[in-house]
Design a protein around this motif. Structure first.
Motif, PDB file in Angstrom:
ATOM      1  N   LYS A  55       0.833  -1.215   0.000  1.00  0.00           N
ATOM      2  CA  LYS A  55       0.000   0.000   0.000  1.00  0.00           C
ATOM      3  C   LYS A  55       0.861   1.256   0.000  1.00  0.00           C
ATOM      4  N   ARG A  56       1.901   1.289   0.829  1.00  0.00           N
ATOM      5  CA  ARG A  56       2.737   2.489   0.906  1.00  0.00           C
ATOM      6  C   ARG A  56       3.493   2.713  -0.403  1.00  0.00           C
ATOM      7  N   LEU A  57       4.025   1.648  -0.992  1.00  0.00           N
ATOM      8  CA  LEU A  57       4.734   1.807  -2.267  1.00  0.00           C
ATOM      9  C   LEU A  57       3.788   2.282  -3.364  1.00  0.00           C
ATOM     10  N   ALA A  58       2.567   1.755  -3.374  1.00  0.00           N
ATOM     11  CA  ALA A  58       1.586   2.194  -4.374  1.00  0.00           C
ATOM     12  C   ALA A  58       1.278   3.677  -4.204  1.00  0.00           C
ATOM     13  N   THR A  59       1.083   4.103  -2.963  1.00  0.00           N
ATOM     14  CA  THR A  59       0.780   5.511  -2.699  1.00  0.00           C
ATOM     15  C   THR A  59       1.953   6.404  -3.087  1.00  0.00           C
ATOM     16  N   LYS A  68       7.987   3.280 -10.445  1.00  0.00           N
ATOM     17  CA  LYS A  68       8.040   1.831 -10.534  1.00  0.00           C
ATOM     18  C   LYS A  68       8.641   1.440 -11.879  1.00  0.00           C
ATOM     19  N   ARG A  69       9.686   0.591 -11.844  1.00  0.00           N
ATOM     20  CA  ARG A  69      10.352   0.145 -13.064  1.00  0.00           C
ATOM     21  C   ARG A  69      10.482  -1.371 -13.050  1.00  0.00           C
ATOM     22  N   TYR A  71      12.373  -4.688 -13.527  1.00  0.00           N
ATOM     23  CA  TYR A  71      13.769  -5.120 -13.611  1.00  0.00           C
ATOM     24  C   TYR A  71      13.888  -6.590 -14.004  1.00  0.00           C
ATOM     25  N   SER A  72      12.761  -7.314 -14.036  1.00  0.00           N
ATOM     26  CA  SER A  72      12.764  -8.709 -14.467  1.00  0.00           C
ATOM     27  C   SER A  72      11.442  -9.020 -15.151  1.00  0.00           C
ATOM     28  N   GLU A  73      11.524  -9.625 -16.324  1.00  0.00           N
ATOM     29  CA  GLU A  73      10.311 -10.016 -17.057  1.00  0.00           C
ATOM     30  C   GLU A  73       9.800 -11.372 -16.586  1.00  0.00           C
ATOM     31  N   HIS A  74      10.731 -12.298 -16.330  1.00  0.00           N
ATOM     32  CA  HIS A  74      10.371 -13.670 -15.933  1.00  0.00           C
ATOM     33  C   HIS A  74      11.166 -14.072 -14.710  1.00  0.00           C
ATOM     34  N   PRO A  75      10.621 -14.107 -13.528  1.00  0.00           N
ATOM     35  CA  PRO A  75       9.254 -13.690 -13.208  1.00  0.00           C
ATOM     36  C   PRO A  75       9.162 -12.162 -13.216  1.00  0.00           C
ATOM     37  N   PRO A  76       7.956 -11.638 -13.379  1.00  0.00           N
ATOM     38  CA  PRO A  76       7.807 -10.172 -13.388  1.00  0.00           C
ATOM     39  C   PRO A  76       8.163  -9.572 -12.026  1.00  0.00           C
ATOM     40  N   ARG A  77       9.102  -8.645 -12.053  1.00  0.00           N
ATOM     41  CA  ARG A  77       9.543  -7.991 -10.820  1.00  0.00           C
ATOM     42  C   ARG A  77       9.763  -6.505 -11.092  1.00  0.00           C
ATOM     43  N   ASP A  78       9.374  -5.702 -10.110  1.00  0.00           N
ATOM     44  CA  ASP A  78       9.545  -4.252 -10.214  1.00  0.00           C
ATOM     45  C   ASP A  78      10.519  -3.762  -9.158  1.00  0.00           C
ATOM     46  N   GLU A  79      11.085  -2.609  -9.424  1.00  0.00           N
ATOM     47  CA  GLU A  79      11.863  -1.899  -8.419  1.00  0.00           C
ATOM     48  C   GLU A  79      11.298  -0.491  -8.313  1.00  0.00           C
ATOM     49  N   TYR A  80      11.635   0.184  -7.239  1.00  0.00           N
ATOM     50  CA  TYR A  80      11.106   1.516  -6.967  1.00  0.00           C
ATOM     51  C   TYR A  80      12.279   2.475  -6.824  1.00  0.00           C
ATOM     52  N   VAL A  81      12.296   3.491  -7.680  1.00  0.00           N
ATOM     53  CA  VAL A  81      13.381   4.473  -7.653  1.00  0.00           C
ATOM     54  C   VAL A  81      12.809   5.858  -7.368  1.00  0.00           C
ATOM     55  N   LEU A  82      13.614   6.663  -6.727  1.00  0.00           N
ATOM     56  CA  LEU A  82      13.191   8.015  -6.380  1.00  0.00           C
ATOM     57  C   LEU A  82      13.027   8.874  -7.627  1.00  0.00           C
TER      58      LEU A  82
END
Length: 148
Positions: A55-59, A68-69, A71-82
């Motif tokens: 919830k906090r990351l979404a907000t 949100k970017r 960083y991996s297609e398989h499995p799908p993974r995101d990272e959070y950058v400022l």
């Protein structure tokens, strides 16, 4: 104390946020400034429940503080950058931390160092126009005109 943040936490930012607001969001930003970008990194470092972290990351993403970017297609993974807005929050974190060190600073505390100089960071907030340290002069609050 009814807080979720332990008052014995070594971080002055965490101690200050114990009663100042949404500690989780602020601490996620602290960690993002320290280089954390991935969900599991935040979860482990903060010992935060995955549902709260989600919830906090979404907000923070919706508000333009983090981006949100993938960083991996398989499995799908995101990272959070400022984002720029997120990076601009760093002085606020340091002012909260400085206040926390001064008024909530019992015990051993985390230290924040300038990575290039190796010296402890001592934040000072100055008024750009007068050059005076904020808090050293009286202030005046002007309410905006209200149109009906």
């Amino acid at each position: 104390m009814n807080s979720k943040i332990n008052a014995k936490n070594s971080c002055p930012i965490a101690r200050s946020l114990d009663f100042l607001g949404d500690a989780w969001s602020i601490l996620i930003l602290r960690d993002a400034h320290a280089g954390l970008t991935r969900f599991e990194q935040f979860r482990k470092n903060l010992s935060i429940a995955p549902t709260i972290l989600t919830k906090r990351l979404a907000t923070l993403t919706e508000e333009g503080i983090l981006e949100k970017r993938v960083y991996s297609e398989h499995p799908p993974r995101d990272e959070y950058v400022l984002t720029t807005a997120g990076r601009d929050f760093l002085p606020v974190l340091f002012m909260i931390g400085d206040w926390g060190r001064k008024y909530r600073g019992d015990g051993k505390l985390v230290r924040f160092l300038d990575a290039e100089a190796g010296t402890e960071i001592k934040p000072v907030l100055l008024d750009e126009v007068t050059g005076a340290k904020i808090g050293s002069r009286p202030i005046q609050i002007i309410q905006p005109d209200v149109e009906m």
